[in-house]
Design a protein around this motif. Structure first.
Motif, short mmCIF file in Angstrom:
data_model
loop_
_atom_site.label_atom_id
_atom_site.label_comp_id
_atom_site.label_asym_id
_atom_site.label_seq_id
_atom_site.Cartn_x
_atom_site.Cartn_y
_atom_site.Cartn_z
N ILE A 1 3.06 26.27 -4.97
CA ILE A 1 1.98 25.30 -5.01
C ILE A 1 2.47 23.97 -4.43
O ILE A 1 3.51 23.45 -4.84
N GLY A 2 1.70 23.43 -3.52
CA GLY A 2 1.96 22.08 -3.02
C GLY A 2 1.26 21.08 -3.91
O GLY A 2 0.04 21.16 -4.11
N ILE A 3 2.03 20.15 -4.48
CA ILE A 3 1.45 19.16 -5.38
C ILE A 3 1.70 17.75 -4.83
O ILE A 3 2.67 17.52 -4.11
N PRO A 4 0.84 16.78 -5.19
CA PRO A 4 1.00 15.42 -4.65
C PRO A 4 2.02 14.59 -5.39
O PRO A 4 2.17 13.40 -5.10
N GLY A 5 2.75 15.19 -6.33
CA GLY A 5 3.81 14.47 -7.03
C GLY A 5 3.95 15.00 -8.45
O GLY A 5 2.96 15.37 -9.09
N LYS A 6 5.17 15.02 -8.92
CA LYS A 6 5.46 15.52 -10.27
C LYS A 6 4.73 14.76 -11.35
O LYS A 6 4.25 15.32 -12.33
N TYR A 7 4.63 13.44 -11.19
CA TYR A 7 4.09 12.60 -12.25
C TYR A 7 2.61 12.25 -12.05
O TYR A 7 2.09 11.38 -12.74
N THR A 8 1.96 12.91 -11.13
CA THR A 8 0.54 12.66 -10.94
C THR A 8 -0.27 13.29 -12.08
O THR A 8 0.13 14.29 -12.68
N THR A 9 -1.40 12.68 -12.35
CA THR A 9 -2.31 13.25 -13.34
C THR A 9 -2.77 14.63 -12.88
O THR A 9 -3.00 15.53 -13.70
N ALA A 10 -2.89 14.81 -11.57
CA ALA A 10 -3.28 16.11 -11.04
C ALA A 10 -2.30 17.20 -11.50
O ALA A 10 -2.72 18.29 -11.91
N ASN A 11 -1.02 16.91 -11.43
CA ASN A 11 -0.02 17.90 -11.84
C ASN A 11 -0.08 18.14 -13.35
O ASN A 11 0.10 19.26 -13.82
N TYR B 1 0.85 -1.19 0.00
CA TYR B 1 0.00 0.00 0.00
C TYR B 1 0.89 1.25 0.00
O TYR B 1 1.72 1.42 0.89
N HIS B 2 0.70 2.10 -0.99
CA HIS B 2 1.56 3.28 -1.11
C HIS B 2 0.76 4.45 -1.69
O HIS B 2 -0.24 4.26 -2.38
N ASP B 3 1.23 5.67 -1.43
CA ASP B 3 0.62 6.83 -2.06
C ASP B 3 0.94 6.81 -3.55
O ASP B 3 1.84 6.10 -4.01
N VAL B 4 0.21 7.61 -4.32
CA VAL B 4 0.28 7.51 -5.77
C VAL B 4 1.68 7.81 -6.31
O VAL B 4 2.15 7.16 -7.24
N GLU B 5 2.38 8.77 -5.73
CA GLU B 5 3.70 9.10 -6.27
C GLU B 5 4.70 7.98 -5.99
O GLU B 5 5.56 7.69 -6.81
#
Length: 289
Positions: free
Chosen positions: A113-123, A36-40
């Motif tokens: 900006i705080g982002i959940p990871g460089k390679y996330t779809t959100a970014n 189990y891990h966070d998306v990044e």
């Protein structure tokens, strides 16, 4: 045969995979060693080819497509499910809203900006709406709201269950980036998918896809069956919030992408390649027999 499997502890993933990993369906001789891990973290594990099967963001998949292919089952796509850009300052939120998809004044380009990871779809979606917002700090997705409240960042890019909690903390929405994508492309937003190593036998890849499909269908038919399991991993313990999260992220595209889901993902890949945001590839991205 045991395969390594990675996904997030969020309610949508535990809901999807409960029947599979707890053998509520016949897994036909397959066992799964789950992490189990966070998306990044999952994205990075895919880049290192550490897992046989893994959840990852569609943005990251563009960097892992040489080694993995996308299963039709297990994805998170939908309407109204995108990441949100939020702010602590309501006036700033209102000011930024008007600049989505257009030139951003220089004084606003410096916002952190705080982002959940460089390679996330959100970014990736943030880059489509606000390409000039480049002062980014990578944070664990669950830490972004607090970083905003503490004044360590000016804006926060939030995903998962945080989209249901930010208002309770006095934070304000700048833009729903999923809604921005939908209006721009008329497609559901592709958030995360399940990929499998191309090096595995084709029979194994097809079987895993079928088993995840069955696991999703079992979850739809028995929605409370996984409650204890979901609760044991959920950051947000309120049951109503957990199931609101599931309702948003688990739908017909999670059971099978279908023509509409595949079109949305292909559109995202094509747009990212056109903008030079991801590497080009000759690989077929979808599961093939």
């Amino acid at each position: 045969m045991e395969l390594t499997l990675g996904f997030s502890p969020c309610p949508n993933d535990t809901f999807i995979f409960d029947a599979l990993i707890h053998h509520k369906i016949d897994t036909q001789g397959l066992d799964f060693a789950v992490g189990y891990h966070d998306v990044e973290t999952l994205n990075q594990k895919a880049f290192r080819q550490e897992l046989d099967i893994t959840k990852l963001s569609y943005h990251a998949f563009a960097y892992a497509v040489e080694d993995y292919e996308l299963l039709d089952a297990g994805s998170a796509l939908g309407f109204g499910v995108g990441p949100l850009l939020i702010a602590k300052d309501e006036a700033l939120a209102e000011q930024l809203t008007q600049y989505a998809g257009s030139f951003l004044p220089q004084e606003l380009q410096k916002l952190k900006i705080g982002i959940p990871g460089k390679y996330t779809t959100a970014n990736f979606l943030l880059g489509l709406a606000y390409p000039l917002l480049q002062n980014k700090q990578e944070l664990i997705f669950s830490d972004i709201e607090q970083a905003l409240l503490d004044g360590r960042i000016d804006l926060g890019l939030i995903i998962h269950e945080n989209r249901f909690t930010y208002q309770d903390k006095g934070l304000h929405k700048v833009i729903d980036l999923g809604d921005y994508w939908e209006k721009t492309t008329q497609n559901p937003i592709p958030l995360g998918g399940i990929v499998i190593k191309r090096s595995l036998p084709v029979e194994t890849r097809l079987l895993v896809n079928e088993l995840i499909h069955q696991s999703v269908e079992y979850a739809f038919a028995h929605p409370k069956s996984a409650l204890d399991y979901i609760r044991s991993h959920a950051q947000e313990m309120e049951e109503s919030v957990m199931y609101k999260h599931i309702e948003l992220y688990v739908n017909q595209y999670s059971s099978d992408l279908g023509e509409v889901g595949r079109r949305a993902i292909q559109t995202m890949f094509d747009e990212a390649k056109f903008l030079g945001l991801v590497p080009k590839t000759e690989k077929n991205i979808f599961l093939t027999s």
